[in-house]
Design an enzyme around this catalytic site. Structure first.
Site: not given
Length: 482
Positions: A234-235, A255, A288, A383
């Protein structure tokens, strides 16, 4: 046969069966807005119940012989292979992933569980030459790998089936139990897989699926002392928070990224354009390692930009269940508005939008290519997680490397060049977890070590490497009395 119906109640999956949630929330299609299901939400008590069950499940799976764990994983492979179309539809409905890409994800999930079944049979240690030290004469020793306990797995929306497999597969292969919290928008894929594991013969309590908010369910999993490891995708902000709260728990954190590729002056543009389309726009850029930045040598820049733009304009946009669709809706309206805001910021600061940058009539963000982008703008340095890619001109590979490294992230990068020295230079000095020579940074197969540096995370996924993260190395020494 496992079925996911429209607008039905989907319960928590604890101890091998359905458990009603503390409350239920509607789940809507990101593309059509229709209600797909009413999804159970766990509270802290239900989450702790799942952890308690997983503790008991660990006592069963940790004592199970490797061949039996492998057989369960092989059964899942067979079941999933029989239901590829059905599983892909589940993914597509809840995430708006175009069905062609959803089928590709299911096929990758099959491969991931195949690798997990294989790795279950080859978890081993090594012998230690104790007589290499004078104090070790007369002793023999070896290492073994032991499962560590309950694995807390927190997964994202963008690959709701395969990224679950990357956590569940190695956990079961290595004899651990799991409490899984899937992303709020994509719980159906996780529940689908949990049912397959039950059908495949996994003992009750080994895999538990609890839906709910990170603030409630995630926090309960992270802070519970009975959970031995947190594996999270995730973040960066959430990953950093997990790391600070996890104490001595093991953590594997995958991440953020703003993956880049370098095109040297000898690049054959015709041969690479299609690959760059795939890297930048598959799954709406919600990958990602999606290709977000292209640094093209000035000698190939114009040709690449022209042909790349032509190809992007031809991509079919629309309903994710249409087999011809390449681009569909982002995961939420909020994410769409964020991406539009970043594109507008770039325009206001002198960047040029060559194509895209706006929504279709049904609210889908068109594939977007932006040039002349200041590296400090959000579409470059953060991102974007949308079908947005920047293309900037450089004078050399060395200059491009500086731009790639000028990032808080470092997951993967690519470089196209026929010059061996430049390829070696890039492989040595690019600050990333993996360098792809003559390929885009979006390349991944499911048994390779996968992970990054800087704010892209810690630890490595890829089944063999995840098994190592999920096991404890134990040394056994025998004194022969010599």
């Amino acid at each position: 046969m496992t079925k996911v119906k429209i607008s039905v109640k989907k319960h928590l999956f604890i101890n091998g069966g359905d458990v009603e949630g503390a409350e239920y929330a509607p789940l809507f299609s990101p593309y059509s807005g229709e209600e797909i299901a009413q999804v159970a939400l766990a509270d802290e008590t239900l989450t702790k119940d799942a952890i308690k069950v997983a503790v008991s499940g660990f006592q069963v799976i940790s004592k199970m012989p490797a061949y039996k764990r492998a057989a369960i994983l092989e059964n899942v492979v067979k079941l999933l292979e029989e239901r590829i179309d059905e599983a892909a539809e589940v993914i597509s409905k809840e995430s708006a992933k175009p069905i062609a890409f959803a089928k590709g994800e299911v096929l990758r999930t099959v491969e991931t569980y195949k690798f997990a079944a294989e790795e279950a049979k080859r978890i081993h240690g090594e012998t230690i030459p104790f007589d290499a030290s004078p104090g070790g004469v007369g002793r023999i020793g070896y290492t073994v790998r032991k499962p560590i306990g309950v694995i807390g797995a927190i997964t994202p929306f963008n690959f709701p089936m395969n990224l679950v497999a990357h956590k569940v597969g190695p956990a079961i292969a290595s004899g651990n139990s799991i409490v899984l919290k899937p992303a709020s928008q994509t719980p159906l894929s996780a529940l689908y897989i949990a049912e397959l594991f039950k059908e495949a013969g996994l003992p009750d309590g080994v895999l538990n699926v609890v839906m709910g908010s990170g603030a409630v369910v995630g926090e309960a999993i992270i802070r519970d002392e009975r959970v031995a490891m947190i594996t999270f995708t995730g973040s960066p902000a959430v990953g950093i928070s997990i790391r600070s709260k996890a104490g001595l728990k093991r953590t594997t954190l995958e991440l953020g990224s703003n993956a880049a590729v370098i095109l040297d002056k000898d690049t054959n543009v015709d041969q690479v354009v299609d690959r760059h389309i795939t890297g930048a726009f598959s799954n709406q850029g919600q990958v990602c390692i999606s290709l977000q930045r292209v640094y093209a040598h000035e000698e190939v820049y114009d040709e690449f930009v022209e042909k790349f733009t032509v190809e992007a304009k031809q991509l079919k946009i629309g309903d994710p269940l249409d087999s011809n669709t390449y681009i569909s809706a982002l995961i939420s309206e909020r994410e769409t508005e964020r991406a539009l805001g970043w594109i507008e910021e770039a325009k206001q600061n002198g960047a040029e939008v060559l194509t895209g940058g706006k929504l279709t009539d049904d609210g889908v963000l068109e594939p977007t290519i932006i040039t002349n982008v200041d590296p400090k703008l959000k579409v470059s340095c953060q991102e974007v997680f949308a079908p947005v890619v920047i293309v900037n001109k450089v004078k050399s590979v060395e200059e491009a490397i500086e731009y790639v490294n000028d990032s808080r992230y470092g997951l993967q990068a690519g470089v196209y060049t026929k010059n061996v020295d430049k390829a070696l230079l890039a492989s040595e000095v690019l600050e990333v977890g993996a360098v792809m020579i003559n390929d885009i940074p979006t390349f991944r197969v499911d048994h390779m070590p996968y992970g990054g540096v800087k704010e892209s995370g810690t630890g490595r996924e890829g089944i063999k490497y995840a098994v190592e993260e999920m096991t404890e190395l134990k040394l056994v020494v025998w004194n022969r009395g010599e």
